[in-house]
Enzyme design. Structure first.
Site, short mmCIF file in Angstrom:
data_model
loop_
_atom_site.label_atom_id
_atom_site.label_comp_id
_atom_site.label_asym_id
_atom_site.label_seq_id
_atom_site.Cartn_x
_atom_site.Cartn_y
_atom_site.Cartn_z
CD GLU A 437 -2.71 -6.82 -8.96
OE1 GLU A 437 -1.01 -6.84 -9.29
OE2 GLU A 437 -3.55 -6.25 -8.55
C1 LIG Z 1 6.58 -7.73 -1.98
C2 LIG Z 1 5.19 -7.16 -2.81
C3 LIG Z 1 5.02 -6.98 -4.01
C4 LIG Z 1 4.31 -5.46 -4.42
N1 LIG Z 1 3.94 -5.19 -5.68
C5 LIG Z 1 3.55 -4.07 -5.70
C6 LIG Z 1 3.17 -3.57 -7.31
O1 LIG Z 1 4.01 -4.01 -8.44
N2 LIG Z 1 2.43 -2.39 -7.56
C7 LIG Z 1 2.27 -1.83 -6.41
O2 LIG Z 1 1.57 -1.04 -6.85
N3 LIG Z 1 2.10 -2.14 -5.25
C8 LIG Z 1 2.74 -4.05 -4.33
N4 LIG Z 1 2.54 -4.03 -3.76
C9 LIG Z 1 1.28 -3.44 -2.74
C10 LIG Z 1 0.21 -4.46 -2.54
O3 LIG Z 1 -0.20 -4.48 -3.22
C11 LIG Z 1 -0.06 -3.91 -0.99
O4 LIG Z 1 0.78 -3.97 -0.02
C12 LIG Z 1 -1.48 -4.09 -0.70
O5 LIG Z 1 -2.61 -3.84 -1.37
C13 LIG Z 1 -1.83 -3.81 0.50
O6 LIG Z 1 -1.73 -2.52 0.68
P1 LIG Z 1 -0.75 -2.51 2.35
O7 LIG Z 1 0.09 -3.15 2.56
O8 LIG Z 1 -0.41 -0.99 2.18
O9 LIG Z 1 -2.07 -2.25 3.41
P2 LIG Z 1 -3.31 -1.58 4.46
O10 LIG Z 1 -4.36 -0.99 3.42
O11 LIG Z 1 -2.91 -0.59 5.16
O12 LIG Z 1 -4.38 -2.95 5.07
C14 LIG Z 1 -3.64 -3.76 6.19
C15 LIG Z 1 -4.62 -4.27 6.72
O13 LIG Z 1 -6.31 -3.53 6.74
C16 LIG Z 1 -6.75 -4.60 5.97
N5 LIG Z 1 -7.93 -3.24 4.78
C17 LIG Z 1 -7.41 -2.07 4.90
N6 LIG Z 1 -8.96 -1.94 4.43
C18 LIG Z 1 -9.27 -2.35 4.35
C19 LIG Z 1 -11.21 -2.48 3.97
N7 LIG Z 1 -11.60 -1.30 3.82
N8 LIG Z 1 -11.54 -3.40 5.06
C20 LIG Z 1 -10.77 -4.19 4.94
N9 LIG Z 1 -10.21 -4.47 5.42
C21 LIG Z 1 -8.98 -3.67 5.38
C22 LIG Z 1 -6.04 -5.13 4.59
O14 LIG Z 1 -6.48 -6.31 3.96
C23 LIG Z 1 -4.61 -5.85 5.16
O15 LIG Z 1 -4.59 -6.88 6.28
C24 LIG Z 1 3.72 -5.39 -3.28
C25 LIG Z 1 3.68 -5.63 -2.05
C26 LIG Z 1 4.60 -6.62 -1.57
C27 LIG Z 1 4.69 -6.74 -0.06
#
Ligand SMILES: Cc1cc2nc3c(=O)[nH]c(=O)nc-3n(C[C@H](O)[C@H](O)[C@H](O)COP(=O)(O)OP(=O)(O)OC[C@H]3O[C@@H](n4cnc5c(N)ncnc54)[C@H](O)[C@@H]3O)c2cc1C
Length: 586
Positions: A437
Site C-alpha cells: 500500500e
Molecule cells: C504480500 C504483498 C501483497 C501485496 N498486495 C498488493 C495488491 O493487492 N495489489 C497491488 O497492486 N500490489 C500489491 N503489493 C505490491 C506492493 O504495494 C509493492 O510491493 C510496494 O508498493 C512497493 O513496490 P515495489 O515492491 O516495486 O518496490 P520499489 O518501488 O521497487 O521500491 C523499492 C525501495 O525503493 C524505495 N523507493 C522507490 N521509489 C522511491 C522514491 N520515489 N522515493 C524514495 N524512495 C523510493 C521504496 O520505498 C523501497 O524501499 C503487494 C506486495 C506484497 C509483497
C-alpha cells in the site's frame, strides 16, 4: 497460552470519555441514531467472532498456507467456512452504504472491527478489507450501471474484491506500468498484461472476485496520465445478476512469502479479460487513490491490531514466566514482569497501542465529518486533517506495530523464536504492513512533499493549533503535568522542524533525507496529544482503564517522547551526509 482478548473496555473509554463520539457523530446527517453504546455492543459481538472463530485458525492456517493446483487456489482449512460465517453474520457490510444494502455505521466502528480482525487473523482480514477498498473506488467513480450490478453483492461480502496495480517493473512508480486495455466496441475493453503481488487475487469461497485493474488505453500517453482503471470480474455477470462465463484471467502462480501465509498473493494473468472503465480515461490513478487512501488507513490499523495481540500475549507470559531474582534480591525466581527491562518492553508497546487506537478513531471520525457534515467549511477542514494524517497512520502505525511485534517476541526470550508460541508469526505477518500500500518511505515523502505544503503550509499549522488547544484543556486537570509538558516540548520541535522543511521545500534532497525521521517526529507528537487527552479524561473519570492510562501516559512522556530530541537534531543536520557518498562506494 492466553488467547486474544478484544479491547472492548478501552474502546468504550475512548468513544465515551475521550473522543466525544456521540457528540461528533450525531450532528452528521444519517448518523443521528448512532451512539457509542451501539458501537460498543456491535463491537463486543465482533470481538467474539474474532476471538472465537478467527484467532483459533491463525496458526494452523499459517502452517498450512495457500495452494494452487490445476489453476485453482485453495485457502487453508477453515478459512472459507469462517468467511461464509463472517458474511452470514453481516460483518462484511458493517459500514457499507445502506442504498446498496450496507448497515451504514461510521468508519470509526469499522476500523475498530478491522483492528480486531487484524489481531485475530491478519490474512483473513485482508479479504473483507480489500473488498471494501474496491467498493469505495466503485462507489465514487463508476457508472450507475456498474454500481447497481456489483456493489450490493460486494457490500454483503458475497463477492470479494482485489486491486491489481503492481507489475514486475512498476511498483512505487506506477507510471511505468504496461498492461493494456483495448476497446471492444460495445463499451467494454479487453485487458492484457501480468500483475504481480495481487492480494486476494483468487479464493475458494465461491461467488465472484471483482478486480480493479490499472491499464493503458491504446492511445494513452506515457507516465501516470496515461493510466485508466477497469473493473474486471472473475466471472462475467449476466443482466439478471447471475454468474456467467469465466473471464479471461488466471492465476499464474502464488507468491512464496515471509508471512500472511493464509492470504493468496497472486501473479495474475489478464489474457483479454473483459473489463469496464471506472472513472474517466487517463484518470485511473485518481480513481485508484480513493481506494488507496481508505486502504492506507486500513493498513495502519493492521499494524495496530498485530501490536495489540502480540503485547497481550507478552504481558500474560511475563506474569507467568519465572526467572531471576526480585530487585532487592530477596525473592526468586520471580515473574519476569518484575524486571525493569521487561516492563519497559511491555510499556513501549502499550504506550504506542493505546495512543494509536485513539488517533485512528479520531482520524476515522474526521473522515465521516469530511463526508457528511452539513457545513462545507467543516467538511474541508476535516478533509485536510485526513489528508495530513493518512501517511502518518499508515507508516507510523506499521513501523511501531512491527517494533511492538519484535519486542513482544523478545519478552518470550528463546521461546519467542520457536513457532509454537505464535510470536514469530506476528513478526512475519506485521512486516508486510510496512511495505504494501505504498512503502513507509513513500508515505513519509507524501507527508513532507505533498501534505506539508498544502494550503501554503497552513494545514499543518491548523493541526498544531488543535493540539495546543487540547494541551491547554488537559493542563487544567491535575496529574497530567508530565504528559502535557513533554508533548508541548515535542510540538515545539515539530513546529520548528516543519518550518525548516517548508523553507527548504524546493530542494528534494532535503525533503527526501528528512522524510522518515519527520514522520516519526510527527507521529510521536500526535501520540503525545492523544495521551494528554486520555490522561485528562482518565483522571476525571471513574472507569476501568483509569489507573493504567495515567501510568502509561507518564511512561510515554518520560521514555518515548524524548526520542523527538534526537529526531529534530538529525533532521536539522541536513542532507549532506546522506547525499555525499558516491554510489559506487556503497
Ligand atoms: C504480500 C504483498 C501483497 C501485496 N498486495 C498488493 C495488491 O493487492 N495489489 C497491488 O497492486 N500490489 C500489491 N503489493 C505490491 C506492493 O504495494 C509493492 O510491493 C510496494 O508498493 C512497493 O513496490 P515495489 O515492491 O516495486 O518496490 P520499489 O518501488 O521497487 O521500491 C523499492 C525501495 O525503493 C524505495 N523507493 C522507490 N521509489 C522511491 C522514491 N520515489 N522515493 C524514495 N524512495 C523510493 C521504496 O520505498 C523501497 O524501499 C503487494 C506486495 C506484497 C509483497
Amino acid at each position: 497460552m492466553a488467547s486474544y482478548n478484544p479491547p472492548i473496555d478501552d474502546i468504550a473509554f475512548l468513544l465515551n470519555d475521550v473522543l466525544d463520539f456521540d457528540g461528533q457523530m450525531q450532528t452528521l446527517p444519517g448518523y443521528e441514531e448512532v451512539s457509542a453504546e451501539l458501537a460498543v455492543s456491535v463491537l463486543e459481538e465482533g470481538g467474539k467472532f474474532c476471538a472465537g472463530v478467527l484467532e483459533p485458525l491463525n496458526r494452523p492456517a499459517d502452517e498450512e498456507g495457500c495452494k494452487l493446483e490445476n489453476g485453482l487456489v485453495s485457502t487453508p482449512k477453515g478459512i472459507a467456512d469462517a468467511y461464509k460465517a463472517f458474511v452470514e453474520a453481516g460483518w462484511a457490510g458493517l459500514s457499507g452504504a445502506p442504498e446498496f444494502g450496507g448497515q451504514g455505521l461510521p468508519r470509526a466502528t469499522q476500523i475498530l472491527l478491522d483492528e480486531m480482525l487484524s489481531s485475530a487473523n491478519l490474512s483473513f482480514g485482508l479479504f473483507p478489507g480489500l473488498t471494501r477498498g474496491a467498493v469505495e473506488a466503485i462507489e465514487h467513480h463508476a457508472s450507475d450501471e456498474l454500481k447497481a450490478k456489483y456493489l450490493p453483492k460486494m457490500i454483503s461480502g458475497e463477492w470479494t474484491g482485489a486491486m491489481a496495480l503492481t507489475e514486475s517493473s512498476a511498483g512505487t512508480d506506477l507510471g511505468l506500468l504496461t498492461a493494456r486495455a483495448e476497446p471492444v466496441g460495445d463499451g467494454s475493453y479487453k485487458i492484457k498484461g501480468t500483475k504481480i503481488f495481487i492480494s486476494s487475487g483468487d479464493q475458494d469461497f465461491g461467488g465472484n472476485i471483482i478486480h480493479l485493474v490499472l491499464a493503458r488505453l491504446p492511445d494513452a500517453p506515457k507516465g501516470v496520465k496515461g493510466i485508466s482503471l477497469f473493473l474486471s470480474p472473475k466471472f462475467l455477470v449476466e443482466d439478471d445478476g447471475s454468474l456467467g462465463a469465466r473471464n479471461g484471467m488466471s492465476v499464474g502462480s502464488l507468491e512464496h512469502k515471509m508471512g500472511i501465509h493464509a492470504q493468496p498473493t497472486c501473479v495474475m494473468n489478464y489474457d483479454g479479460a473483459i473489463g469496464w472503465l471506472v472513472g474517466e480515461p487517463g484518470r485511473g490513478l485518481n480513481a485508484m487513490f480513493t481506494m488507496m487512501n481508505a486502504e492506507r488507513l486500513f493498513v495502519g490499523i493492521q499494524g495496530l491490531g498485530i501490536a495489540e495481540a502480540a503485547n497481550q500475549k507478552a504481558a500474560s507470559y511475563a506474569r507467568e514466566r519465572l526467572q531471576g531474582r526480585s530487585l532487592d534480591g530477596s525473592r526468586g525466581p520471580v515473574p519476569i514482569i518484575e524486571h525493569p527491562d521487561v516492563r519497559k518492553m511491555l510499556l513501549t508497546g502499550r504506550s504506542f497501542i493505546d495512543a494509536a487506537r485513539a488517533l485512528a478513531i479520531w482520524t476515522a471520525m474526521q473522515m465521516d465529518i469530511a463526508a457528511r457534515h452539513p457545513d462545507p467549511a467543516e467538511r474541508r477542514r476535516a478533509d485536510g486533517f485526513v489528508a495530513l494524517l493518512t501517511p502518518v497512520v499508515k507508516a507510523a502505525f506499521t513501523d511501531f506495530g512491527f517494533e511492538t511485534a519484535v519486542i513482544s517476541q523478545q519478552v518470550f526470550g528463546g521461546h519467542g523464536y520457536i513457532r509454537e508460541w505464535g510470536m514469530e508469526q506476528f513478526v512475519r505477518d506485521a512486516r508486510i504492513t510496512q511495505i504494501y500500500e505504498g512503502t513507509n518511505g513513500v508515505q513519509a515523502m507524501d507527508l513532507v512533499g505533498r501534505k506539508l505544503p498544502m494550503e501554503g503550509g497552513e494545514l499543518a499549522g491548523r493541526f498544531f493549533d488543535l493540539v495546543k488547544q487540547d494541551l491547554q484543556a488537559a493542563s487544567l486537570v491535575p496529574a497530567t503535568e508530565r504528559i502535557v509538558a513533554a508533548t508541548a516540548s515535542a510540538l515545539d520541535r515539530l513546529e520548528r522542524t516543519t518550518e525548516l522543511l517548508l523553507a527548504g521545500s524546493g530542494d528534494p534532497a532535503v525533503a527526501g533525507s528528512a522524510a522518515t525521521d519527520y514522520l516519526r517526529l510527527f507521529a510521536l507528537t500526535a501520540f503525545g496529544w492523544m495521551w494528554a487527552k486520555m490522561a485528562a479524561s482518565a483522571a476525571a473519570a471513574d472507569t476501568p482503564p483509569k489507573v493504567r492510562k495515567c501510568a502509561v501516559a507518564d511512561f510515554f512522556a518520560d521514555r518515548m517522547l524524548p526520542q523527538t530530541l534526537g529526531l529534530e537534531t538529525a533532521i536539522a543536520n541536513g542532507a549532506t551526509s546522506i547525499i555525499a557518498l558516491n554510489q559506487d562506494l556503497f
